[in-house]
Scaffold this active site. Sequence first.
Site, PDB file in Angstrom:
ATOM      1  N   GLU A 137      78.819  47.491  33.163  1.00  0.00           N
ATOM      2  CA  GLU A 137      78.814  46.238  32.389  1.00  0.00           C
ATOM      3  C   GLU A 137      77.434  45.890  31.834  1.00  0.00           C
ATOM      4  O   GLU A 137      77.331  45.317  30.742  1.00  0.00           O
ATOM      5  CB  GLU A 137      79.349  45.080  33.238  1.00  0.00           C
ATOM      6  CG  GLU A 137      80.856  45.091  33.446  1.00  0.00           C
ATOM      7  CD  GLU A 137      81.312  46.056  34.527  1.00  0.00           C
ATOM      8  OE1 GLU A 137      80.447  46.596  35.258  1.00  0.00           O
ATOM      9  OE2 GLU A 137      82.537  46.297  34.660  1.00  0.00           O
ATOM     10  N   LEU A 154      81.504  53.215  32.827  1.00  0.00           N
ATOM     11  CA  LEU A 154      81.925  52.021  33.576  1.00  0.00           C
ATOM     12  C   LEU A 154      80.669  51.266  34.018  1.00  0.00           C
ATOM     13  O   LEU A 154      80.187  51.459  35.139  1.00  0.00           O
ATOM     14  CB  LEU A 154      82.741  52.499  34.786  1.00  0.00           C
ATOM     15  CG  LEU A 154      83.867  51.603  35.275  1.00  0.00           C
ATOM     16  CD1 LEU A 154      84.732  52.366  36.265  1.00  0.00           C
ATOM     17  CD2 LEU A 154      83.345  50.331  35.890  1.00  0.00           C
ATOM     18  N   GLU A 201      85.128  49.245  28.627  1.00  0.00           N
ATOM     19  CA  GLU A 201      85.809  50.210  29.488  1.00  0.00           C
ATOM     20  C   GLU A 201      87.255  50.339  29.044  1.00  0.00           C
ATOM     21  O   GLU A 201      87.987  49.346  29.030  1.00  0.00           O
ATOM     22  CB  GLU A 201      85.726  49.722  30.947  1.00  0.00           C
ATOM     23  CG  GLU A 201      84.281  49.704  31.444  1.00  0.00           C
ATOM     24  CD  GLU A 201      84.032  48.695  32.549  1.00  0.00           C
ATOM     25  OE1 GLU A 201      84.990  48.132  33.100  1.00  0.00           O
ATOM     26  OE2 GLU A 201      82.848  48.455  32.860  1.00  0.00           O
ATOM     27  N   HIS A 210      90.178  39.233  39.638  1.00  0.00           N
ATOM     28  CA  HIS A 210      90.886  39.334  38.357  1.00  0.00           C
ATOM     29  C   HIS A 210      91.377  37.969  37.864  1.00  0.00           C
ATOM     30  O   HIS A 210      92.161  37.903  36.927  1.00  0.00           O
ATOM     31  CB  HIS A 210      92.101  40.260  38.475  1.00  0.00           C
ATOM     32  CG  HIS A 210      91.765  41.706  38.668  1.00  0.00           C
ATOM     33  ND1 HIS A 210      91.044  42.165  39.732  1.00  0.00           N
ATOM     34  CD2 HIS A 210      92.056  42.800  37.918  1.00  0.00           C
ATOM     35  CE1 HIS A 210      90.929  43.480  39.648  1.00  0.00           C
ATOM     36  NE2 HIS A 210      91.516  43.893  38.547  1.00  0.00           N
TER      37      HIS A 210
END
Lengths: 358, 325
Positions: free
Chosen positions: B60, B58, B29, B129
């Site tokens: 995975e 987008l 991405e 994250h």
Amino acid sequence: MLTTKFDPLKDKMLQVLDPKGKVVDAKLEPKIDDETLIKMYETMLLGRTADTKALQYQRQGRMLTYAPIKGQEAAQVGVAAALGKEDWFVPAFREMAALLYKGAPLKQLYLYWYGNEEGNHFDPDLKILPISVPIASQINHAAGIAYASKIQKKEEVTVAYVGDGGTSHGEFHEGVNFGAVFNLPMITVIQNNQFAISTPRSVQSKAKNLATKAVGYGIPGIVVDGNDPLAMYIATVEARERALKGDGPTLIEAVTYRLGPHTTSDDPTIYRDEKDFKDAETKDPLIRFKQYLIDKKLWSDEKDEEKIKEFTDYSNKIFKEVEETGLVDLDDVFDYQYETLPPHIEEQRQRAKERGGK
Amino acid sequence: MAVMTILGAINHTLDQQMEKDDSIVLLGEDVGFEGGVFRVTKGLQQKYGKDRSIDTPLAEAAIIGSSIGMAMNGLKPISEMQFSGFMFDGYNQLVSHAARMRNRTRGTYNLPMVVRMPYGGGIRALEHHSESLEVLFAHIPGLKLVIPSTPYDAKGLLASAIADPDPVIFFEPKRLYRAFKQEVPEKDYKVEIGKARVVQKGDDITVVAWGALMPEAIKAIKLLEDQDISVELIDLRTIAPWDRKTVVESVKKTGRFLVVHEAYTSFGPGAEMISVINEQAFLYLEAPPTRLGGADITIPLPKGEHHFIITPEQIADKIKDVVKF
């Protein structure tokens, strides 16, 4: 174009042969040479026979869990017959007839269900991927293969199989979409056999038919009578030509019916409607294709009986060879984990050997 | 020799390897035009074109799943998970297929593919994250996992990962992406996968760390300068398969062991290492082999993250505890 003539949004379905084996529209009838027609039918018949035998072996306690193909032979052979040797075939796990047509030895197909990885050890020249159990995940592999074909300028098409249940899966969406975005030489075939184990097709999607999903991806889609090998054949020929011309992927829904259980661990009589089942039996792909060949003077009932006997004996012979393979060697379960086995796994192997493992 | 950050070294290595080998493709991405959200792949689409530096949908599972197909059909895909916390949709592909394809096909199809992903906390990022998910990969037979802590190793490990015939997960310590620079040779070299590096020799305790915690471990040792504790510091570099030999030999010499990781403590990488030390160096031990890992709590958002992040002071205290046991 078949995909526009048989618009899935109008719920049209492509059919060449009706359930009685009569050609419904002569303009659609493909010109397939006699030898290929016979090969197609014989492969369907071998698939059916080997399938019936596999169920028997399992009931006798000689075979492990097995996923039968009964009723879906045309949805597989019609496609395989339209492929070239150079094309890739990416199966789910209920495609034995297609794999046989593509050249996979019956012994390997049996070996897999017998519980031996050797069953997935296909000759790389066959361009068959191993059986994929995680539903719909294989479509992404097909997309990657097709991407590699495209940028390396290889003249080859990749066909991926998935079931009606698989269309609910996120991986179906990700894989078909990837193929569409990059305009890849790829064909996705949905074998809609009406059931995901016990769950009916109506629970998988509110869409009228599954081929309409193609619209959302911006690619052609088509509903095909999956019990009609000629319809499957022409739909695949067209999709393949489109793919090779650089015009991208196609979604084919093969409408069929699983005449057996999901696997040998399943009892379909508790969830299927018996009336539907009886009706589906009248649409058996073997009945119609046999009649078509008889009408073309390429086949006869006597020949059919003879071949069934031959394929039964052949299946028995092959399965006997499979049973003789016995257990897998110790080295075999360690050898292929990595190209070079890390020392700690090598030690685990040595310890297993010291304990008498062979 | 050029001076580079870890991020720069990764970019330089991708460039060098892509130039050498046409079969390498990058995908993920935003990796193409933009060069990734951290700019790790910056400039590579401009140099090698869209076919080889692919901005993907987008998705995975499609990124890792298609990498598998590419690797089976002649390419060497290097994919990027934008953050390791986003890899779960692709995890099915890694575990169910990438790790198994060689074994499943009795060696017919190996998968020369690399999956890069930034990992770890400490950059004041959003939820999902900041994870350190080493064990989710290290636990799976068929995968390898490497984590550099320096620009030099980033280059050498990435070159090895690309050359490896099996799938390699390449964790990038994003906290260190631009933290410091180091001289990195221009020539194409490799750092062997499965080989730890002894950062400094010592006699009293073996400390093992990797990735973003290496600089913290070095700071901890500095804090102990007046304590007369001689630390042998090892940068593990490869988590799977980890270098048991180097670590066990070191513990046999020092008699003490501490492993430091940001990954959650329970069932973490340290648990595995301590098991092996108990099995292979038990009679040499002067103190219980010990781990210092992240607390077993969901890694907090930035305003609470300081409760989670492992500091040099904590590491120094733990070293003292073990030595004084």
